[in-house]
Write a protein that holds these residues in place. Structure first.
Motif, PDB file in Angstrom:
ATOM      1  N   GLU A  48      -1.525  -5.753  -8.165  1.00  0.00           N
ATOM      2  CA  GLU A  48      -2.833  -6.402  -8.070  1.00  0.00           C
ATOM      3  C   GLU A  48      -3.934  -5.494  -8.660  1.00  0.00           C
ATOM      4  O   GLU A  48      -3.854  -4.267  -8.561  1.00  0.00           O
ATOM      5  N   PRO A  49      -4.955  -6.087  -9.266  1.00  0.00           N
ATOM      6  CA  PRO A  49      -6.008  -5.283  -9.904  1.00  0.00           C
ATOM      7  C   PRO A  49      -6.671  -4.271  -8.981  1.00  0.00           C
ATOM      8  O   PRO A  49      -6.972  -3.143  -9.393  1.00  0.00           O
ATOM      9  N   VAL A  50      -6.916  -4.655  -7.732  1.00  0.00           N
ATOM     10  CA  VAL A  50      -7.576  -3.733  -6.807  1.00  0.00           C
ATOM     11  C   VAL A  50      -6.724  -2.490  -6.591  1.00  0.00           C
ATOM     12  O   VAL A  50      -7.232  -1.368  -6.479  1.00  0.00           O
ATOM     13  N   VAL A  51      -5.401  -2.654  -6.569  1.00  0.00           N
ATOM     14  CA  VAL A  51      -4.493  -1.517  -6.380  1.00  0.00           C
ATOM     15  C   VAL A  51      -4.529  -0.605  -7.599  1.00  0.00           C
ATOM     16  O   VAL A  51      -4.531   0.621  -7.475  1.00  0.00           O
ATOM     17  N   ALA A  52      -4.552  -1.201  -8.776  1.00  0.00           N
ATOM     18  CA  ALA A  52      -4.597  -0.407 -10.002  1.00  0.00           C
ATOM     19  C   ALA A  52      -5.828   0.492 -10.036  1.00  0.00           C
ATOM     20  O   ALA A  52      -5.758   1.664 -10.444  1.00  0.00           O
ATOM     21  N   TYR A  57      -7.810   5.979  -9.523  1.00  0.00           N
ATOM     22  CA  TYR A  57      -8.761   6.930  -8.936  1.00  0.00           C
ATOM     23  C   TYR A  57      -8.017   8.113  -8.321  1.00  0.00           C
ATOM     24  O   TYR A  57      -8.346   9.282  -8.578  1.00  0.00           O
ATOM     25  N   ALA A  58      -6.988   7.814  -7.521  1.00  0.00           N
ATOM     26  CA  ALA A  58      -6.237   8.884  -6.860  1.00  0.00           C
ATOM     27  C   ALA A  58      -5.483   9.737  -7.865  1.00  0.00           C
ATOM     28  O   ALA A  58      -5.455  10.974  -7.769  1.00  0.00           O
ATOM     29  N   LYS A  59      -4.878   9.085  -8.840  1.00  0.00           N
ATOM     30  CA  LYS A  59      -4.091   9.814  -9.847  1.00  0.00           C
ATOM     31  C   LYS A  59      -4.976  10.762 -10.650  1.00  0.00           C
ATOM     32  O   LYS A  59      -4.565  11.867 -11.011  1.00  0.00           O
ATOM     33  N   GLY A  60      -6.191  10.326 -10.911  1.00  0.00           N
ATOM     34  CA  GLY A  60      -7.105  11.134 -11.699  1.00  0.00           C
ATOM     35  C   GLY A  60      -7.547  12.404 -11.005  1.00  0.00           C
ATOM     36  O   GLY A  60      -8.062  13.332 -11.653  1.00  0.00           O
ATOM     37  N   THR A  76       0.731  12.063  -4.195  1.00  0.00           N
ATOM     38  CA  THR A  76      -0.612  12.629  -4.071  1.00  0.00           C
ATOM     39  C   THR A  76      -0.755  13.167  -2.648  1.00  0.00           C
ATOM     40  O   THR A  76       0.245  13.321  -1.937  1.00  0.00           O
ATOM     41  N   THR A  77      -1.953  13.478  -2.228  1.00  0.00           N
ATOM     42  CA  THR A  77      -2.131  13.956  -0.854  1.00  0.00           C
ATOM     43  C   THR A  77      -1.836  12.827   0.133  1.00  0.00           C
ATOM     44  O   THR A  77      -1.870  11.646  -0.206  1.00  0.00           O
ATOM     45  N   ALA A  78      -1.555  13.200   1.371  1.00  0.00           N
ATOM     46  CA  ALA A  78      -1.278  12.204   2.403  1.00  0.00           C
ATOM     47  C   ALA A  78      -2.462  11.256   2.589  1.00  0.00           C
ATOM     48  O   ALA A  78      -2.278  10.051   2.775  1.00  0.00           O
ATOM     49  N   GLU A  79      -3.674  11.808   2.521  1.00  0.00           N
ATOM     50  CA  GLU A  79      -4.837  10.940   2.742  1.00  0.00           C
ATOM     51  C   GLU A  79      -5.023   9.950   1.599  1.00  0.00           C
ATOM     52  O   GLU A  79      -5.345   8.767   1.825  1.00  0.00           O
ATOM     53  N   LEU A  80      -4.799  10.389   0.340  1.00  0.00           N
ATOM     54  CA  LEU A  80      -4.954   9.473  -0.783  1.00  0.00           C
ATOM     55  C   LEU A  80      -3.810   8.460  -0.843  1.00  0.00           C
ATOM     56  O   LEU A  80      -4.015   7.296  -1.204  1.00  0.00           O
TER      57      LEU A  80
END
Length: 461
Positions: A48-52, A57-60, A76-80
């Motif tokens: 879904e677009p919202v997930v992308a 954002y997290a990957k960056g 990524t981190t547990a929080e992200l």
């Protein structure tokens, strides 16, 4: 200083002292159903677009690799990871709710489980540890919700992230093995991180509410583990979490007298969704499908459809002429029309292309609403009657008070497994679906979840 008789300290004590063997078998069974259902819904929402946007954002951030973004191909981190996965689990509006018996509306698992999963992966915990932390988070959320769940939306807050943040913090506190003082602090920190406005419900931010709750639960418990402090009786008394988020209408204490003795995940239960749309539409869908199957009604025969419904519930479905898949999930007219045309409601009905077709729109002028004065007026008073009049003059009616998926009208284990298979097959081949299903069903016997997370991390092909 801990007030030993406060509801905050008693909840913290329950979280700290409860061990896996304390959980009744039926509670473990329902917890595993909740995990199964949420994972299927989350996997299906991966593209879904919202997930992308959230995943990019997290990957960056190029953050430390601790936990998996489900179907995202990276760690990524547990929080992200919690932010990504919690958002993903809520994006289709197909995830579970507390049973209507609680008298308020919340999607609990998509706040609590992503946080528990992330910490479980970070610490290489077992399947039993995952079930235990998830169950602790759920029971905490039930209790706090019982105090203020009905009041939260009345003053403009969205209940899912408000309550879910504390549930996520409770789950993480258990997974991190915090002591009572640390757990009270985690709840105190989480109380200041909890947020989410109803004003955003018709935007992408609604789905992120759940992911943000999961992320904040991880942050709160992790900070508490490091010695960061929060108010030790945050649920109690004046200017407490309960007073503030209920607009002053909440009680002085959360109901905790039977905490650890009665498991509300059993006595109250979870509501699972058979249709990927707003729960308020489900009784009407159930009634339409029953009448269509019983009497063989074809859409071209229909002269009118009257939907008798509580006006507050109808008000939750605000898209009267939807133009997008997301709007259609909150359109009573669309769900009624598609049900009478197709004889089913599935994921295929909730694409922009399906919604923008003209094949269903001719029915809109034939759909009318009535609000019987004697019916309930609460947000979870879902009693709905569908009356279909045909061109021939024949009239058929059916009333639904408890929609399919509620504990009083449950989806069977076979139906939940079929839902999981259908949804997860959108990403994974049959063999991987079978492996995931086997791991989930045997979570209580699984000492390592490394393979589980490796499968879940794989992106859609």
């Amino acid at each position: 200083m801990i007030e030993t008789h406060s509801s905050t300290s008693r909840i913290a004590g329950f979280i700290v002292e409860t061990v896996y063997e304390d959980i009744p078998p039926e509670a473990i069974h329902i917890a595993k159903q909740g995990i199964l259902d949420w994972l299927g819904v989350t996997i299906a929402g991966a593209s879904e677009p919202v997930v992308a946007i959230i995943a990019q954002y997290a990957k960056g951030l190029a953050a430390k690799m601790e936990a998996s973004g489900i179907c995202q191909g990276f760690m990524t981190t547990a929080e992200l990871a919690s932010l990504i996965n919690g958002t993903m689990g809520h994006t289709l509006d197909f995830d579970d709710t507390f049973a209507n018996a609680v008298r308020y509306n919340i999607h609990p698992t998509t706040c609590i489980l992503p946080a528990a999963l992330a910490v479980t992966e970070r610490l290489s915990l077992s399947g039993r540890d995952l079930i235990l932390s998830y169950a602790a988070g759920m029971e905490t959320t039930y209790r706090i919700g019982a105090a203020i769940g009905q009041s939260i939306p009345e003053i403009g807050w969205y209940p899912t992230p408000i309550l879910g943040t504390l549930g996520a913090a409770a789950a993480c506190a258990k997974a991190l093995r915090l002591d009572v003082s640390q757990t009270c602090s985690a709840l105190g920190i989480a109380s200041s991180l909890a947020s989410g406005l109803k004003k955003n419900v018709e935007t992408m931010t609604k789905t992120m509410h759940a992911g943000n709750a999961a992320r904040n639960g991880v942050i709160a418990a992790t900070l508490a583990q490091s010695g960061f402090t929060g108010n030790q009786s945050v649920l109690d008394g004046k200017i407490s979490f309960c007073e503030v988020f209920s607009g002053g209408r909440g009680p002085d204490m959360v109901p905790v007298d039977d905490l650890g003795k009665e498991w509300w995940i059993v006595s109250t239960g979870l509501g699972f969704k058979p249709y990927p749309c707003c729960r308020a539409t489900h009784p009407a869908i159930d009634a339409i499908l029953y009448l269509k199957q019983r009497y063989g009604i074809r859409p071209e025969q229909v002269a009118s459809i009257i939907c008798k419904i509580n006006p507050l519930v109808l008000g939750m479905t605000t898209a009267h002429r939807p133009k997008t898949a997301y709007e259609a999930k909150f359109s009573m007219e669309y769900c009624i029309a598609k049900s009478i045309i197709n004889g089913e409601i599935t994921m295929r009905d909730f694409t922009d292309k399906a919604v923008q077709e003209s094949s269903w729109q001719y029915l809109i002028p034939h759909i009318h609403f009535e609000h019987p004065a004697q019916w309930g007026h609460g947000a979870v008073d879902l009693l709905t009657e569908i009356v279909i009049r045909l061109d021939s003059g024949e009239t058929y009616a059916y009333k639904v008070s408890v929609p399919k998926g509620e504990p009083e009208n449950p989806m069977s284990q076979d139906e939940l497994i079929a839902k999981f298979r259908q949804l997860s097959s959108s990403v994974f081949e049959g063999k991987k679906v079978d492996e995931l299903l086997e791991i989930i069903q045997g979570l209580d016997k699984t000492t390592t979840l490394k393979k589980f997370f490796e499968i879940l991390r794989k992106p859609p092909s």
